[in-house]
Each structure stands twice: as structure tokens, then as C-alpha cells.
Design a protein around this motif. Structure first.
Motif, PDB file in Angstrom:
ATOM      1  N   HIS A 158       0.834  -1.327   0.060  1.00 39.02           N
ATOM      2  CA  HIS A 158      -0.074   0.043   0.078  1.00 39.02           C
ATOM      3  C   HIS A 158       0.967   1.170   0.119  1.00 39.02           C
ATOM      4  O   HIS A 158       2.017   1.070   0.362  1.00 39.02           O
ATOM      5  CB  HIS A 158      -0.952  -0.106   1.260  1.00 39.02           C
ATOM      6  CG  HIS A 158      -2.155  -0.885   0.929  1.00 39.02           C
ATOM      7  ND1 HIS A 158      -2.189  -2.243   1.423  1.00 39.02           N
ATOM      8  CD2 HIS A 158      -3.318  -0.817   0.697  1.00 39.02           C
ATOM      9  CE1 HIS A 158      -3.105  -2.723   1.253  1.00 39.02           C
ATOM     10  NE2 HIS A 158      -3.886  -1.986   0.827  1.00 39.02           N
ATOM     11  N   LYS A 162      -0.499   4.766   4.570  1.00 44.05           N
ATOM     12  CA  LYS A 162      -1.367   4.014   5.286  1.00 44.05           C
ATOM     13  C   LYS A 162      -0.890   3.578   6.863  1.00 44.05           C
ATOM     14  O   LYS A 162       0.478   3.459   6.937  1.00 44.05           O
ATOM     15  CB  LYS A 162      -1.424   2.568   4.619  1.00 44.05           C
ATOM     16  CG  LYS A 162      -2.459   1.574   5.089  1.00 44.05           C
ATOM     17  CD  LYS A 162      -2.853   0.405   4.151  1.00 44.05           C
ATOM     18  CE  LYS A 162      -3.999  -0.706   4.765  1.00 44.05           C
ATOM     19  NZ  LYS A 162      -5.078   0.248   5.244  1.00 44.05           N
ATOM     20  N   SER A 167      -2.710  -4.940   6.339  1.00 42.41           N
ATOM     21  CA  SER A 167      -4.226  -4.274   5.637  1.00 42.41           C
ATOM     22  C   SER A 167      -5.602  -5.044   5.989  1.00 42.41           C
ATOM     23  O   SER A 167      -5.393  -6.486   6.431  1.00 42.41           O
ATOM     24  CB  SER A 167      -4.296  -4.273   4.287  1.00 42.41           C
ATOM     25  OG  SER A 167      -4.045  -5.494   3.595  1.00 42.41           O
ATOM     26  N   GLY A 168      -6.457  -4.540   6.127  1.00 37.88           N
ATOM     27  CA  GLY A 168      -7.912  -5.303   6.385  1.00 37.88           C
ATOM     28  C   GLY A 168      -8.101  -6.421   5.283  1.00 37.88           C
ATOM     29  O   GLY A 168      -8.537  -7.292   5.763  1.00 37.88           O
ATOM     30  N   THR A 169      -7.498  -6.017   4.066  1.00 40.50           N
ATOM     31  CA  THR A 169      -7.743  -7.002   3.015  1.00 40.50           C
ATOM     32  C   THR A 169      -6.804  -8.237   3.207  1.00 40.50           C
ATOM     33  O   THR A 169      -7.264  -9.390   3.317  1.00 40.50           O
ATOM     34  CB  THR A 169      -7.301  -6.544   1.643  1.00 40.50           C
ATOM     35  OG1 THR A 169      -8.035  -5.217   1.768  1.00 40.50           O
ATOM     36  CG2 THR A 169      -7.641  -7.370   0.568  1.00 40.50           C
ATOM     37  N   PHE A 242     -13.458   0.706  -4.572  1.00 37.49           N
ATOM     38  CA  PHE A 242     -13.809   0.652  -3.178  1.00 37.49           C
ATOM     39  C   PHE A 242     -15.208   1.527  -3.007  1.00 37.49           C
ATOM     40  O   PHE A 242     -16.015   1.231  -2.204  1.00 37.49           O
ATOM     41  CB  PHE A 242     -12.809   1.325  -2.176  1.00 37.49           C
ATOM     42  CG  PHE A 242     -11.338   0.473  -2.409  1.00 37.49           C
ATOM     43  CD1 PHE A 242     -11.116  -1.100  -2.736  1.00 37.49           C
ATOM     44  CD2 PHE A 242     -10.221   1.262  -2.761  1.00 37.49           C
ATOM     45  CE1 PHE A 242      -9.907  -1.397  -2.902  1.00 37.49           C
ATOM     46  CE2 PHE A 242      -9.209   1.042  -2.802  1.00 37.49           C
ATOM     47  CZ  PHE A 242      -8.883  -0.481  -2.953  1.00 37.49           C
TER      48      PHE A 242
HETATM   49  O1  LIG Z   1      -5.624   2.749   1.140  1.00 36.38           O
HETATM   50  C1  LIG Z   1      -5.934   2.016   2.047  1.00 36.38           C
HETATM   51  O2  LIG Z   1      -5.756   2.069   3.291  1.00 36.38           O
HETATM   52  C2  LIG Z   1      -6.530   0.741   1.825  1.00 36.38           C
HETATM   53  N1  LIG Z   1      -7.160  -0.143   2.925  1.00 36.38           N
HETATM   54  C3  LIG Z   1      -7.911  -1.299   2.941  1.00 36.38           C
HETATM   55  C4  LIG Z   1      -7.274  -2.243   3.581  1.00 36.38           C
HETATM   56  O3  LIG Z   1      -6.804  -1.851   4.690  1.00 36.38           O
HETATM   57  O4  LIG Z   1      -7.089  -3.494   3.155  1.00 36.38           O
HETATM   58  C5  LIG Z   1      -8.295  -1.653   1.404  1.00 36.38           C
HETATM   59  C6  LIG Z   1      -7.309  -1.326   0.316  1.00 36.38           C
HETATM   60  C7  LIG Z   1      -6.786   0.209   0.431  1.00 36.38           C
END
Ligand SMILES: O=C(O)C1=N[C@H](C(=O)O)CCC1
Ligand SMILES: NC(=O)c1ccc[n+]([C@@H]2O[C@H](COP(=O)([O-])OP(=O)(O)OC[C@H]3O[C@@H](n4cnc5c(N)ncnc54)[C@H](O)[C@@H]3O)[C@@H](O)[C@H]2O)c1
Length: 269
Positions: A158, A162, A167-169, A242
Motif C-alpha cells: 500500500h 497507510k 491491511s484489512g484485506t 472501493f
Molecule cells: O488505502 C488503504 O488504506 C486501503 N485499505 C484497505 C485495507 O486495509 O485493506 C483496502 C485497500 C486500500
């Protein structure tokens, strides 16, 4: 009287907030009725379209979320964990559908959403895109089909701004892999190895986070065995994916029973 749902965007000045404002205003299925920012932000009191550098949209940015939610049928919220917990209570008071894209929430913060979900519809997902939610299903299937000879690693990349990792994903993908294997992710997760870690433990699921530049979001699920590897990959190149998913969730949530849902429910996957 219009039946087109009114939508409030929280975190209006953020990367996702601005993308959501564009997505809602361009849609003929929803109306932008509110834009919320944190107290003290320099957009408060300004027209949100002008603050974004464009034409006025007739919506003034406010730091009073309840006042904004009271005029709306849905709140789309990509902000920060503490803010999201507060907004859940207020959205429930206003009987708004609360679409939560915020990531990095602790277990306690996730549990704190439950009282609100008794009164309102909450749709929460670490990734609102169709592609990632399909990848989650594929990950579950592949993990169920393979034995522990295949080591599972989730690698994500990312942008430099961030604040949360994994990540949440990545966590959604890890949960899917663990579910496919019939184990609890908390028992097998290895987050970011460093130093003399010892050999990899059989059955563990590894997480690795890259941060740099303006990368929108990239996720690999690696299944590595002696002699062969499978890689499931999703690459996001535009935050619009998103925002489109979040708007779909806000519309889908109208008329659903109170409770907590995710994008698998919305997309019928
Ligand atoms: O840019 C971000 O922050 C994103 N967060 C989400 C995550 O944590 O997975 C989804 C992708 C972009
Ligand atoms: N689920 C998904 O599909 C998805 C996709 C992209 C980003 N995200 C997540 O969305 C969140 C936001 O991402 P971003 O890149 O837009 O971040 P950002 O920092 O650009 O924007 C966050 C915004 O929230 C605002 N904010 C913080 N606290 C607030 C409060 N109490 N009241 C009102 N506004 C408040 C900030 O001022 C900021 O404008 C992150 O958690 C990110 O991981 C999720």
C-alpha cells in the motif's frame, strides 16, 4: 418525496472521502446530503464541492455527525477506528445504514459495534471491491483443497500514508485461508518475521506488509510447496472500486433487518 437514499460521507477530505463524494454525486441512485470532518478541520463550514476544488455541491462540511445523519438514509464511513465506533452509535440513533470501510479496528472496537447493530444495518468489510471479495472465496477454496505441505503467506503493498498493518484485506484473506483449513487465524498467524525466527512452522499463515509511494493496494496469497507454487493476486489501480462497492452496500442495506453484514452478503457471493 423522493425514494432516492440520502448519503452522508464521513472523513470527507480523505483519499476515500473525496472518491466517495464523487461516486455518490455521479450516481443517479443516491443523493449526497452530508459531509462530515473532524472538529477543527479547515474544511468545516465550506461547501464540500468547492473544498475539493470543483463546483459547489450545496452540501456544507460539518463536524456535527448526528445533525448530518438525521437527514440521511445511509452513512459511508472510511475514517479511523475510534471515529467509526462513535459513528456506529449515532447512525443507529438516526436509523441510518452504516457502511464501514475503516480498517485497523481492534477486537474491542469491533465488539463495540454490536449494540448499534441491534438497531441499524451495518455493512463492514476491509475491502469493498468485487475482485477482492471474489479472491476471498477463492482463497478459502484453495486452502480447503490443499494440505499443510502448502505454506500460506499473504503479502500486501500500500501507499506510504497507510497507518495500519496488516491491511484489512490481508486479514480477510488470512481469515479465509484459516477457515478453509479449519483452524483459527489467531492460533497460526505469523506477522512480519524479523531476526532469528527459526524455521517456518508447518500450518502457519504469514503476513508481510510493503509501504511505499502511491500504491493503491496489492494482495498476493501464496501457497508454496516443495516443487510448486500457486499465487492468487489482486491489484487495485483505482480507489473508485472501493467507493462503488461502498455505495452498492449503502443501497443494498435499505430495508434489510438490523444486524452486521459484509460484502459477501451484498454481492451474493
Ligand atoms: O488505502 C488503504 O488504506 C486501503 N485499505 C484497505 C485495507 O486495509 O485493506 C483496502 C485497500 C486500500
Ligand atoms: N474497506 C475498503 O475497501 C477500504 C478501501 C480504502 C481505504 N480503506 C480504509 O479507509 C480508511 C481511510 O482511508 P483513507 O486512505 O481515505 O485515509 P485518509 O487519512 O486520507 O482519510 C481519513 C479521513 O477521516 C477523517 N477523520 C478522522 N477522524 C474523524 C472524525 N472523528 N470525524 C470525522 N472525520 C474524521 C480524517 O480527517 C481524514 O480526512 C482507512 O482505515 C483505510 O484502511 C478501506
Amino acid at each position: 418525496m423522493t425514494h432516492i437514499p440520502g448519503i452522508v460521507i464521513t472523513g470527507a477530505s480523505g483519499r476515500m472521502g473525496q472518491m466517495l463524494i464523487r461516486t455518490v454525486t455521479e450516481s443517479d441512485q443516491a443523493r449526497l446530503v452530508g459531509a462530515v470532518e473532524r472538529a477543527g478541520h479547515d474544511w468545516i463550514g465550506r461547501d464540500v464541492g468547492e473544498a475539493m476544488g470543483g463546483q459547489p455541491l450545496g452540501v456544507t462540511v460539518t463536524d456535527d455527525p448526528l445533525e448530518a445523519f438525521a437527514k440521511a438514509q445511509a452513512v459511508i464511513d472510511f475514517t479511523a477506528p475510534e471515529a467509526t465506533v462513535e459513528f456506529a452509535g449515532l447512525a443507529a440513533q438516526a436509523r441510518c445504514v452504516h457502511v464501514i470501510g475503516t480498517t485497523g479496528m481492534s477486537d474491542a472496537q469491533i465488539a463495540a459495534l454490536e449494540p448499534a447493530a441491534r438497531h441499524s444495518v451495518i455493512v463492514r468489510a476491509g475491502n469493498m471491491s468485487l475482485g477482492v471479495n471474489l479472491l476471498v472465496q477463492l482463497t478459502k477454496k484453495v486452502a480447503a483443497a490443499l494440505d499443510e505441505d502448502f505454506d500460506i503467506e499473504v503479502i500486501e503493498a500500500h501507499h506510504r500514508h497507510k497507518v495500519d498493518a496488516p491491511s484489512g484485506t490481508a486479514l480477510m484473506l488470512g481469515e479465509a485461508a484459516a477457515e478453509g483449513r479449519g483452524v483459527q487465524l489467531a492460533d497460526v498467524a505469523d506477522r512480519g518475521r524479523d531476526g532469528i525466527t527459526g524455521a517456518r512452522e508447518r500450518g502457519h499463515i504469514g503476513f508481510h506488509a510493503i509501504r511505499g509511494g502511491d500504491i493503491v493496494g496489492e494482495h498476493d496469497v501464496l501457497f508454496a510447496a516443495p516443487g510448486e507454487r500457486i499465487v492468487l493476486r489482486h491489484v487495485a489501480t483505482d480507489r473508485a472500486i472501493f467507493a462503488r462497492g461502498a455505495l452498492k452496500a449503502a443501497l443494498w442495506g435499505q430495508g434489510q433487518k438490523p444486524g452486521q453484514y459484509d460484502m459477501v452478503d451484498v454481492l451474493g457471493l
